[in-house]
Enzyme design. Structure first.
Site, PDB file in Angstrom:
ATOM      1  CB  THR A   1      -4.707  -3.794   8.333  1.00  0.00           C
ATOM      2  OG1 THR A   1      -4.824  -3.214   9.638  1.00  0.00           O
ATOM      3  CG2 THR A   1      -3.288  -3.574   7.817  1.00  0.00           C
TER       4      THR A   1
ATOM      5  CE  LYS B   1      -2.337  -1.644   3.605  1.00  0.00           C
ATOM      6  NZ  LYS B   1      -2.068  -3.101   3.552  1.00  0.00           N
ATOM      7  CB  THR B   2       3.723   2.345   2.087  1.00  0.00           C
ATOM      8  OG1 THR B   2       2.976   2.183   3.300  1.00  0.00           O
ATOM      9  CG2 THR B   2       4.598   3.588   2.205  1.00  0.00           C
TER      10      THR B   2
ATOM     11  NE  ARG C   1       5.862  -4.606   5.089  1.00  0.00           N
ATOM     12  CZ  ARG C   1       4.849  -3.944   5.639  1.00  0.00           C
ATOM     13  NH1 ARG C   1       4.283  -4.397   6.740  1.00  0.00           N
ATOM     14  NH2 ARG C   1       4.398  -2.832   5.086  1.00  0.00           N
TER      15      ARG C   1
ATOM     16  CG  ASP D   1       0.367   2.914   7.104  1.00  0.00           C
ATOM     17  OD1 ASP D   1      -0.614   2.297   6.633  1.00  0.00           O
ATOM     18  OD2 ASP D   1       1.429   2.343   7.419  1.00  0.00           O
TER      19      ASP D   1
END
Length: 354
Positions: free
Chosen positions: A176, A82-83, A235, A127
């Site tokens: 999330t 997402k980032t 990740r 975030d």
């Protein structure tokens, strides 16, 4: 593109990648591991194909209209990009991006300060946006909808409300837990999209790209072996590449093959489903102590001495996606597939029901 962090996590530095495919001109990132491997364009961003096509169209339309992009909300399990996607969007729009997180915006002046510092066309990335407090949310409403900041001055009977105009900007929120966002905030996003877990093939591509950037030698089979144990999450895949490369360098000839990958990940207690010690402990606890469930998440967290949020945000999404765990109105249950994966016999046939 300039990255500016509210917490000064990002410093302005030039990044020179070793992979010739990656475009690095005019991009400034801190030389941390994650930022060193972040893609900077849609061509380099692997996975989320449907979302990328939608964003490409929206970005081109915004450029043609000479207007900022609509506000975007990305949600899904952590580690899916997402980032990174926010950074790619900023690069494609030719805009600067300011990065912060909701817990850092505790006081009204925090959110007011960052909004007042924005310039026309800039992108604000928040975030964990589901953790915004009510006051910060209410400040955001007019800012997102009308590009105004409502402020009050004076006290008691002399209170006045001022509408301060803001430059037009794009807010990108990441969460999330989309269900914990209030309706009014969620409705102000023009584009809402759930990021999906990655396929093994997509993860293998991510792993090979990361290995190339970090000068790690890896075979196709080695990349696939790591991908199978990466829980569908880039990740995690990138982190495992570094761990396995250590084993390859010290115990082998420096090349990550499937043999090296499997040997290393077995030692790290990551099984063929990508489950680690905590995941297996969670499933075993439900089976052995609670007859397979159902049992409440708070009870599980207390028994494992783990934080509830860690179990909900880190462990559960993949266990549910893999079909090893079931979430019912009465609590969590281990599925028949979960029993089979752990080599357990289903003694209570009710486990196959509901």
């Amino acid at each position: 593109m300039t990255i500016i962090s509210d917490d000064n996590d990002f410093q302005k530095k030039d990044l020179k990648q070793k992979n010739p495919i990656i475009k690095t001109e005019s991009i400034e990132y801190d030389k941390t591991f994650e930022n060193s491997i972040r893609p900077k364009s849609f061509d380099d961003y692997i996975g989320q194909s449907a979302l990328k096509e939608t964003l490409k169209i929206s970005i081109e339309a915004a450029k043609m209209r000479e207007k900022p992009l609509d506000h975007l909300l990305f949600y899904g399990p952590p580690g899916l990009g997402k980032t990174t996607l926010a950074g790619v969007i900023a690069e494609q729009m030719g805009a600067d991006i300011k990065i912060t997180s909701a817990p850092a915006l505790e006081r009204p002046r925090d959110i007011i300060g960052i909004l007042m510092s924005l310039k026309g066309g800039e992108i604000l990335f928040i975030d964990e946006i589901h953790r915004l407090n009510k006051v910060a949310e209410e400040i955001l409403y007019p800012a997102m909808e009308d590009f105004f900041l409502d402020m009050t001055t004076g006290k008691s009977q002399t209170v006045k409300t001022l509408r301060v105009p803001l430059p037009k900007f794009t807010l990108i929120g990441a969460t999330t837990k989309a269900g914990e966002l209030s309706g009014p905030l969620r409705d102000r996003f023009g584009i809402i999209y759930r990021l999906q877990f990655y396929s093994i093939e997509e993860l293998a591509s991510v792993i090979k790209r990361t290995a190339s950037i970090l000068d790690i030698k890896i075979t196709e089979e080695g990349a696939a072996a790591i991908a199978k144990r990466s829980r569908g999450t880039p990740r995690i895949a990138n982190r495992l590449v570094k761990r396995v490369s250590d084993f390859a360098l010290i115990k082998f000839d420096g090349v990550i093959t499937d043999e090296v990958a499997n040997y290393s990940l077995d030692i790290l207690n990551i099984d063929e489903f990508g489950l680690d010690t905590t995941d297996r402990a969670l499933l075993n606890l439900i089976i052995e102590k609670y007859d397979g469930g159902p049992v409440g998440i708070e009870t599980i967290a207390a028994a494992l001495s783990e934080d509830v949020r860690t179990l909900e945000d880190v462990c559960e999404p993949y266990l549910l996606q893999a079909g090893l765990l079931q979430r019912t109105p009465r609590g969590r249950k281990v599925s028949p597939e979960g029993y089979r994966h752990l080599g357990k016999k289903i003694e209570n046939m009710q486990q196959t029901l509901f």
